[in-house]
Design a protein around this motif. Structure first.
Motif, PDB file in Angstrom:
ATOM      1  N   ILE A   1       0.840  -1.208   0.000  1.00 44.21           N
ATOM      2  CA  ILE A   1       0.000   0.000   0.000  1.00 44.21           C
ATOM      3  C   ILE A   1       0.871   1.252   0.000  1.00 44.21           C
ATOM      4  N   ASN A   2       1.897   1.279   0.835  1.00 42.53           N
ATOM      5  CA  ASN A   2       2.787   2.445   0.904  1.00 42.53           C
ATOM      6  C   ASN A   2       3.533   2.666  -0.408  1.00 42.53           C
ATOM      7  N   GLN A   3       3.966   1.578  -1.036  1.00 43.12           N
ATOM      8  CA  GLN A   3       4.663   1.704  -2.319  1.00 43.12           C
ATOM      9  C   GLN A   3       3.723   2.254  -3.394  1.00 43.12           C
ATOM     10  N   LEU A   4       2.491   1.752  -3.413  1.00 44.75           N
ATOM     11  CA  LEU A   4       1.517   2.239  -4.396  1.00 44.75           C
ATOM     12  C   LEU A   4       1.142   3.693  -4.131  1.00 44.75           C
ATOM     13  N   ALA A   5       0.983   4.052  -2.855  1.00 52.11           N
ATOM     14  CA  ALA A   5       0.648   5.436  -2.501  1.00 52.11           C
ATOM     15  C   ALA A   5       1.763   6.388  -2.909  1.00 52.11           C
ATOM     16  N   ALA A   6       3.013   5.918  -2.833  1.00 50.00           N
ATOM     17  CA  ALA A   6       4.173   6.728  -3.235  1.00 50.00           C
ATOM     18  C   ALA A   6       4.379   6.692  -4.739  1.00 50.00           C
ATOM     19  N   ASN A   7       3.585   5.859  -5.422  1.00 54.43           N
ATOM     20  CA  ASN A   7       3.652   5.742  -6.882  1.00 54.43           C
ATOM     21  C   ASN A   7       5.072   5.419  -7.355  1.00 54.43           C
ATOM     22  N   VAL A   8       5.710   4.443  -6.680  1.00 53.95           N
ATOM     23  CA  VAL A   8       7.059   4.051  -7.081  1.00 53.95           C
ATOM     24  C   VAL A   8       7.033   3.492  -8.500  1.00 53.95           C
ATOM     25  N   SER A   9       8.075   3.773  -9.240  1.00 55.69           N
ATOM     26  CA  SER A   9       8.120   3.342 -10.638  1.00 55.69           C
ATOM     27  C   SER A   9       8.653   1.922 -10.792  1.00 55.69           C
ATOM     28  N   ASN A  10       9.242   1.389  -9.736  1.00 57.07           N
ATOM     29  CA  ASN A  10       9.873   0.069  -9.805  1.00 57.07           C
ATOM     30  C   ASN A  10       9.321  -0.858  -8.727  1.00 57.07           C
ATOM     31  N   LEU A  11       8.015  -1.025  -8.696  1.00 54.55           N
ATOM     32  CA  LEU A  11       7.374  -1.816  -7.652  1.00 54.55           C
ATOM     33  C   LEU A  11       7.884  -3.252  -7.636  1.00 54.55           C
ATOM     34  N   GLN A  12       8.082  -3.831  -8.805  1.00 54.90           N
ATOM     35  CA  GLN A  12       8.589  -5.206  -8.886  1.00 54.90           C
ATOM     36  C   GLN A  12       9.936  -5.325  -8.149  1.00 54.90           C
ATOM     37  N   THR A  13      10.817  -4.377  -8.394  1.00 50.69           N
ATOM     38  CA  THR A  13      12.127  -4.372  -7.738  1.00 50.69           C
ATOM     39  C   THR A  13      11.993  -4.158  -6.239  1.00 50.69           C
ATOM     40  N   GLN A  14      11.114  -3.266  -5.838  1.00 52.61           N
ATOM     41  CA  GLN A  14      10.919  -2.998  -4.415  1.00 52.61           C
ATOM     42  C   GLN A  14      10.408  -4.233  -3.680  1.00 52.61           C
ATOM     43  N   VAL A  15       9.517  -4.982  -4.319  1.00 50.14           N
ATOM     44  CA  VAL A  15       9.005  -6.212  -3.708  1.00 50.14           C
ATOM     45  C   VAL A  15      10.123  -7.247  -3.599  1.00 50.14           C
ATOM     46  N   GLN A  16      10.955  -7.337  -4.633  1.00 52.44           N
ATOM     47  CA  GLN A  16      12.078  -8.273  -4.567  1.00 52.44           C
ATOM     48  C   GLN A  16      13.013  -7.898  -3.418  1.00 52.44           C
ATOM     49  N   LEU A  17      13.290  -6.613  -3.262  1.00 51.57           N
ATOM     50  CA  LEU A  17      14.146  -6.155  -2.165  1.00 51.57           C
ATOM     51  C   LEU A  17      13.510  -6.438  -0.808  1.00 51.57           C
ATOM     52  N   TYR A  18      12.195  -6.296  -0.726  1.00 50.23           N
ATOM     53  CA  TYR A  18      11.479  -6.622   0.508  1.00 50.23           C
ATOM     54  C   TYR A  18      11.739  -8.078   0.890  1.00 50.23           C
ATOM     55  N   PHE A  19      11.565  -8.974  -0.068  1.00 46.55           N
ATOM     56  CA  PHE A  19      11.767 -10.389   0.231  1.00 46.55           C
ATOM     57  C   PHE A  19      13.240 -10.715   0.464  1.00 46.55           C
ATOM     58  N   ASN A  20      14.137 -10.022  -0.207  1.00 48.51           N
ATOM     59  CA  ASN A  20      15.570 -10.240   0.042  1.00 48.51           C
ATOM     60  C   ASN A  20      15.921  -9.928   1.494  1.00 48.51           C
ATOM     61  N   GLY A  21      15.275  -8.932   2.064  1.00 46.25           N
ATOM     62  CA  GLY A  21      15.562  -8.521   3.429  1.00 46.25           C
ATOM     63  C   GLY A  21      14.632  -9.108   4.480  1.00 46.25           C
ATOM     64  N   TRP A  22      13.699  -9.945   4.059  1.00 42.63           N
ATOM     65  CA  TRP A  22      12.701 -10.494   4.976  1.00 42.63           C
ATOM     66  C   TRP A  22      13.343 -11.466   5.961  1.00 42.63           C
ATOM     67  N   ASP A  23      13.217 -11.174   7.232  1.00 41.95           N
ATOM     68  CA  ASP A  23      13.727 -12.057   8.283  1.00 41.95           C
ATOM     69  C   ASP A  23      12.613 -13.016   8.676  1.00 41.95           C
ATOM     70  N   ASN A  24      12.630 -14.188   8.079  1.00 39.16           N
ATOM     71  CA  ASN A  24      11.582 -15.169   8.318  1.00 39.16           C
ATOM     72  C   ASN A  24      12.086 -16.351   9.145  1.00 39.16           C
ATOM     73  N   GLU A  25      13.164 -16.144   9.876  1.00 34.02           N
ATOM     74  CA  GLU A  25      13.756 -17.228  10.665  1.00 34.02           C
ATOM     75  C   GLU A  25      12.833 -17.727  11.765  1.00 34.02           C
ATOM     76  N   TYR A  26      11.870 -16.920  12.175  1.00 33.19           N
ATOM     77  CA  TYR A  26      10.937 -17.338  13.214  1.00 33.19           C
ATOM     78  C   TYR A  26      10.019 -18.454  12.704  1.00 33.19           C
ATOM     79  N   PHE A  27       9.784 -18.485  11.391  1.00 29.97           N
ATOM     80  CA  PHE A  27       8.829 -19.421  10.806  1.00 29.97           C
ATOM     81  C   PHE A  27       9.526 -20.653  10.235  1.00 29.97           C
ATOM     82  N   SER A  28       8.805 -21.785  10.293  1.00 28.21           N
ATOM     83  CA  SER A  28       9.302 -22.999   9.659  1.00 28.21           C
ATOM     84  C   SER A  28       9.200 -22.832   8.138  1.00 28.21           C
TER      85      SER A  28
END
Length: 106
Positions: free
Chosen positions: A52-79
């Motif tokens: 929602i924040n990315q869309l509200a900011a009208n980022v031009s590279n949403l695909q890249t931003q989502v990839q970066l989100y997942f690259n930095g996602w700390d999911n070690e708590y989950f199996s």
């Protein structure tokens, strides 16, 4: 669809009921603890807010931003199963936002 329409759909999506017992059984998984399921809900809400924040900011590279989100996602708590379940739930939000899921490395 405009970004505002996508945001409205994501706002509605964010609070849907998820991770219910029948869904765990359909996936042939033992349900996680209530506290873990609550964390899983929070993770989906956090990701949806990110979109929602990315869309509200009208980022031009949403695909890249989502990839970066997942690259930095700390999911070690989950199996591994919980992580896959979370991501599959988030696919709908990604589709709403216009993300090409096939191009993501998660």
């Amino acid at each position: 669809m405009s970004n505002q329409e996508k945001i409205e759909q994501l706002e509605a999506y964010k609070f849907r009921e998820r991770f219910i017992l029948d869904d765990w059984e359909d996936r042939e998984l033992v349900p996680s603890s209530n506290s873990t399921i609550e964390r899983m809900h929070k993770e989906v809400e956090r990701f949806t807010d990110f979109l929602i924040n990315q869309l509200a900011a009208n980022v031009s590279n949403l695909q890249t931003q989502v990839q970066l989100y997942f690259n930095g996602w700390d999911n070690e708590y989950f199996s591994q199963d919980e992580t896959e379940y979370i991501v599959e739930i988030e696919y709908e939000a990604m589709r709403i936002a216009g993300i090409n899921i096939d191009k993501l490395m998660i």
